[in-house]
Enzyme design. Structure first.
Site, mmCIF file in Angstrom:
data_model
loop_
_atom_site.group_PDB
_atom_site.id
_atom_site.type_symbol
_atom_site.label_atom_id
_atom_site.label_comp_id
_atom_site.label_asym_id
_atom_site.label_seq_id
_atom_site.Cartn_x
_atom_site.Cartn_y
_atom_site.Cartn_z
ATOM 1 N N HIS A 122 -5.079 46.291 97.222
ATOM 2 C CA HIS A 122 -5.904 45.135 97.591
ATOM 3 C C HIS A 122 -5.163 43.835 97.363
ATOM 4 O O HIS A 122 -5.179 43.288 96.260
ATOM 5 C CB HIS A 122 -7.146 45.092 96.714
ATOM 6 C CG HIS A 122 -8.206 46.050 97.112
ATOM 7 N ND1 HIS A 122 -9.537 45.800 96.901
ATOM 8 C CD2 HIS A 122 -8.148 47.252 97.700
ATOM 9 C CE1 HIS A 122 -10.244 46.815 97.344
ATOM 10 N NE2 HIS A 122 -9.425 47.718 97.828
ATOM 11 N N ARG A 147 -4.494 46.099 102.011
ATOM 12 C CA ARG A 147 -5.678 45.449 102.573
ATOM 13 C C ARG A 147 -5.524 43.966 102.276
ATOM 14 O O ARG A 147 -5.106 43.606 101.167
ATOM 15 C CB ARG A 147 -6.908 46.019 101.867
ATOM 16 C CG ARG A 147 -8.192 45.373 102.257
ATOM 17 C CD ARG A 147 -9.348 45.970 101.475
ATOM 18 N NE ARG A 147 -9.911 44.973 100.590
ATOM 19 C CZ ARG A 147 -11.154 45.017 100.107
ATOM 20 N NH1 ARG A 147 -11.949 46.040 100.401
ATOM 21 N NH2 ARG A 147 -11.596 44.081 99.313
ATOM 22 N N TYR A 159 -16.461 37.316 98.050
ATOM 23 C CA TYR A 159 -16.333 38.673 97.521
ATOM 24 C C TYR A 159 -15.115 39.364 98.132
ATOM 25 O O TYR A 159 -14.888 39.286 99.336
ATOM 26 C CB TYR A 159 -17.591 39.494 97.818
ATOM 27 C CG TYR A 159 -17.482 40.890 97.234
ATOM 28 C CD1 TYR A 159 -17.694 41.093 95.877
ATOM 29 C CD2 TYR A 159 -17.109 41.969 98.024
ATOM 30 C CE1 TYR A 159 -17.549 42.355 95.317
ATOM 31 C CE2 TYR A 159 -16.961 43.228 97.477
ATOM 32 C CZ TYR A 159 -17.180 43.410 96.120
ATOM 33 O OH TYR A 159 -17.034 44.660 95.574
ATOM 34 N N ASP A 221 -11.433 44.265 105.212
ATOM 35 C CA ASP A 221 -12.832 44.666 104.990
ATOM 36 C C ASP A 221 -13.754 43.517 105.412
ATOM 37 O O ASP A 221 -13.703 42.423 104.832
ATOM 38 C CB ASP A 221 -13.016 44.973 103.494
ATOM 39 C CG ASP A 221 -14.314 45.701 103.202
ATOM 40 O OD1 ASP A 221 -15.196 45.728 104.086
ATOM 41 O OD2 ASP A 221 -14.452 46.242 102.090
ATOM 42 N N HIS A 223 -16.982 43.711 105.196
ATOM 43 C CA HIS A 223 -18.098 43.780 104.255
ATOM 44 C C HIS A 223 -19.473 43.564 104.872
ATOM 45 O O HIS A 223 -20.326 42.890 104.311
ATOM 46 C CB HIS A 223 -17.862 42.837 103.071
ATOM 47 C CG HIS A 223 -17.848 43.622 101.817
ATOM 48 N ND1 HIS A 223 -18.981 44.058 101.219
ATOM 49 C CD2 HIS A 223 -16.819 44.130 101.125
ATOM 50 C CE1 HIS A 223 -18.649 44.787 100.180
ATOM 51 N NE2 HIS A 223 -17.347 44.858 100.108
ATOM 52 N N GLU A 247 -12.722 47.296 108.456
ATOM 53 C CA GLU A 247 -13.753 48.073 107.751
ATOM 54 C C GLU A 247 -15.097 47.348 107.748
ATOM 55 O O GLU A 247 -15.141 46.126 107.661
ATOM 56 C CB GLU A 247 -13.258 48.264 106.303
ATOM 57 C CG GLU A 247 -14.263 48.923 105.390
ATOM 58 C CD GLU A 247 -13.764 48.959 103.951
ATOM 59 O OE1 GLU A 247 -12.562 48.690 103.708
ATOM 60 O OE2 GLU A 247 -14.580 49.238 103.060
ATOM 61 N N GLU A 273 -18.803 53.426 103.172
ATOM 62 C CA GLU A 273 -18.806 53.437 101.698
ATOM 63 C C GLU A 273 -20.220 53.367 101.113
ATOM 64 O O GLU A 273 -20.421 53.762 99.976
ATOM 65 C CB GLU A 273 -17.912 52.327 101.129
ATOM 66 C CG GLU A 273 -18.451 50.930 101.336
ATOM 67 C CD GLU A 273 -17.558 49.854 100.728
ATOM 68 O OE1 GLU A 273 -16.342 49.907 100.909
ATOM 69 O OE2 GLU A 273 -18.107 48.952 100.077
ATOM 70 N N ARG A 294 -15.284 56.481 105.389
ATOM 71 C CA ARG A 294 -14.982 55.711 104.175
ATOM 72 C C ARG A 294 -15.759 56.151 102.940
ATOM 73 O O ARG A 294 -15.784 55.448 101.929
ATOM 74 C CB ARG A 294 -15.336 54.242 104.440
ATOM 75 C CG ARG A 294 -14.324 53.497 105.209
ATOM 76 C CD ARG A 294 -13.097 53.186 104.394
ATOM 77 N NE ARG A 294 -13.343 52.174 103.378
ATOM 78 C CZ ARG A 294 -12.867 52.218 102.146
ATOM 79 N NH1 ARG A 294 -12.147 53.231 101.737
ATOM 80 N NH2 ARG A 294 -13.107 51.236 101.293
ATOM 81 N N GLU A 350 -7.821 54.585 99.535
ATOM 82 C CA GLU A 350 -7.928 53.290 98.839
ATOM 83 C C GLU A 350 -7.543 53.479 97.370
ATOM 84 O O GLU A 350 -7.961 54.438 96.734
ATOM 85 C CB GLU A 350 -9.370 52.774 98.935
ATOM 86 C CG GLU A 350 -9.553 51.418 98.280
ATOM 87 C CD GLU A 350 -10.993 50.918 98.393
ATOM 88 O OE1 GLU A 350 -11.890 51.735 98.624
ATOM 89 O OE2 GLU A 350 -11.195 49.708 98.230
ATOM 90 N N TRP A 413 -23.119 41.162 102.127
ATOM 91 C CA TRP A 413 -21.882 40.702 101.500
ATOM 92 C C TRP A 413 -20.837 41.788 101.581
ATOM 93 O O TRP A 413 -19.756 41.654 101.083
ATOM 94 C CB TRP A 413 -22.095 40.280 100.047
ATOM 95 C CG TRP A 413 -22.656 41.340 99.191
ATOM 96 C CD1 TRP A 413 -23.976 41.613 98.980
ATOM 97 C CD2 TRP A 413 -21.931 42.307 98.426
ATOM 98 N NE1 TRP A 413 -24.112 42.684 98.140
ATOM 99 C CE2 TRP A 413 -22.871 43.127 97.783
ATOM 100 C CE3 TRP A 413 -20.580 42.555 98.214
ATOM 101 C CZ2 TRP A 413 -22.508 44.181 96.957
ATOM 102 C CZ3 TRP A 413 -20.208 43.599 97.401
ATOM 103 C CH2 TRP A 413 -21.160 44.415 96.780
HETATM 104 C C1 CS2 Z 1 -15.178 47.465 98.615
HETATM 105 C C2 CS2 Z 1 -15.747 47.780 97.251
HETATM 106 O O1 CS2 Z 1 -13.556 49.046 98.109
HETATM 107 C C3 CS2 Z 1 -14.109 48.439 99.001
HETATM 108 O O2 CS2 Z 1 -13.827 48.547 100.177
HETATM 109 O O3 CS2 Z 1 -16.062 47.326 99.646
HETATM 110 O O4 CS2 Z 1 -15.234 46.802 96.402
HETATM 111 C C4 CS2 Z 1 -17.262 47.788 97.111
HETATM 112 O O5 CS2 Z 1 -17.776 46.540 97.377
HETATM 113 C C5 CS2 Z 1 -17.663 48.220 95.734
HETATM 114 O O6 CS2 Z 1 -17.199 49.502 95.521
HETATM 115 C C6 CS2 Z 1 -19.159 48.129 95.515
HETATM 116 O O7 CS2 Z 1 -19.515 48.749 94.337
HETATM 117 MG MG MG Z 2 -15.320 48.123 101.492
#
Ligand code: CS2
Ligand code: MG
Length: 413
Positions: A122, A147, A159, A221, A223, A247, A273, A294, A350, A413
């Site tokens: 990240h 990423r 975020y 991402d 989000h 993503e 996710e 994911r 990831e 978010w």
């Molecule tokens: C994120 C995460 O890893 C990711 O791609 O979207 O940080 C996610 O927000 C967290 O796992 C939420 O608990």
């Molecule tokens: Mg994510």
């Protein structure tokens, strides 16, 4: 081999984790991750109050039967709390079976299909120069895919962008949930403006490509913050930068919305996710609306369920990109790595590295070398929980942030 006992451990070495340990009558132990970020105690209760009493005396070797017993037998199906609890039992039983066989778990899943799992880290920055430094630091650490997330001019903290200096001295991985020990006890509120983001992001990708060239796999991402048509536009605007994936371009539960995005862009898409069942993916997979699955083993019913989901995806040429944030514990991470090594349709993994305190509590055998993760050769999952170390870090309430538009409207978010 019967299950003698099962215990739920909650610990907070830098962040909260929920871990199930199953012990058999001949003394073998298995671990399963049941961490649900910001809602940890709900899963602890589901496990301790409703699932553990069902486990004692069961045959530890009957993994599929136990999965079906907990899923169908409970009547109330799916949902993140239920599926995290089932995942923990399932993963712990696979750990035990592999330990009993004297093999690393990936051997029971069919053996290895590759040398290791390509991992992405990240990289992030409040602005473009900071992001470029972060990408550089990731490359220096051996990452072969990153990423990239960036602050947006005119907005405050966003975020996914690291807020401070990470444990390694560089701006590393952000921590998704804010603990009451580290700041306000209630969720942090952030401000969002999608139009500003859509204007800025192509510039970010342009700068990163100019600096690092065309080879480096880049991910991003979204989000869940865009409407389908905004996501379609972003996908199209980013096409020149050849993303590995975009993503969570739009809220994932609206599967039909992805038809619109797919119809407008060739940027590869990933989502899932927040899903907890293969049924969340039926339209996305059967209509080939995404390229990567994911989900986390931890939130999707464990290794048994994830293997079925990945096999379904494989039939449609869709690959894995398993969730690996810090809120998936080292136990959940190891479970993902054994699958990554064994399945044919592996895409990428990831890897948001855990805090050193977390790694004091969870002793891991997985390795990261030349950009690849490997689960190691220790029999089972290859992770052990140090109870004494865990006891030094008591549970601390924590919340994920909340996002609002400039006028105060609550936003994804
Ligand atoms: C994120 C995460 O890893 C990711 O791609 O979207 O940080 C996610 O927000 C967290 O796992 C939420 O608990
Ligand atoms: Mg994510």
């Amino acid at each position: 081999m019967k299950i003698r006992s099962a215990d739920v451990n909650v610990t907070s070495p830098g962040r909260n984790f929920v871990t199930l340990r199953i012990t058999t009558d001949d003394g073998l132990t298995g671990l399963g991750d049941a961490t649900l970020n910001g809602r940890e105690l709900a899963v602890r209760s589901y496990l301790a109050d409703h699932v553990v009493p069902l486990l004692t005396g069961r045959d530890a070797g009957r993994i599929e039967d136990t999965w079906q017993y907990l899923y169908r037998g409970g009547y109330w199906r799916r949902g993140p709390v239920t599926m995290a609890a089932i995942a923990a039992v399932d993963t712990a039983l696979w750990d035990i079976k592999a330990k009993a066989a004297g093999m690393p778990l990936y051997q029971l899943l069919g053996g290895r299909s590759r040398r290791g799992a390509l991992a992405y880290g990240h990289a992030s920055g409040q602005d473009i120069p900071e992001l470029l430094d972060s990408v550089r630091a990731h490359l220096a650490d051996g990452f072969q895919a990153v990423r990239i997330q960036s602050g947006v001019p005119g907005l405050g903290p966003v975020y996914g962008v690291a807020a401070g200096t990470g444990s390694g001295g560089t701006r590393y991985d952000y921590e998704p949930a804010r603990r009451s020990a580290d700041g306000p006890a209630l969720p942090v509120e952030e401000t969002w403006d999608t139009r500003a983001y859509l204007r800025h992001l192509p510039r970010v990708f342009d700068a990163v490509r100019q600096e690092f060239g065309p080879e480096l796999p880049l991910l991003h991402d979204g989000h869940h913050r865009m409407t389908p048509i905004q996501a379609a536009r972003l996908g199209r605007d980013l096409e020149p930068y050849d993303l590995f994936w975009l993503e969570d371009a739009t809220p994932s539960e609206d599967q039909a919305a992805w038809r619109l995005i797919r119809g407008h862009t060739t940027t590869p898409l990933a989502t899932g996710e927040v899903f907890n069942s293969a049924y969340d993916y039926t339209t996305l997979i059967s209509e080939r609306l995404i390229d990567y699955v994911r989900s986390a083993v931890t939130h999707t019913g464990g290794i048994t369920a994830m293997r079925k989901l990945l096999d379904l995806a494989a039939l449609y040429g869709i690959k894995s990109g398993l969730h690996g944030p810090t809120d998936v514990s080292p136990v959940g991470m190891a479970a993902a790595l054994h699958l990554d090594l064994a399945i044919h349709n592996f895409g990428i993994q990831e890897y948001m590295r855990h805090d050193p305190r977390t790694l004091e509590v969870f002793r891991t055998s997985y390795t990261f070398q030349d950009g690849l993760l490997h689960p190691g050769e220790t029999p089972g999952l290859g992770v052990e929980l140090d109870d004494e170390a865990a006891a030094r870090f008591p549970y601390t309430p924590a919340y994920l942030p909340v996002n609002r538009l400039r006028d105060g409207t609550v936003h994804d978010w």
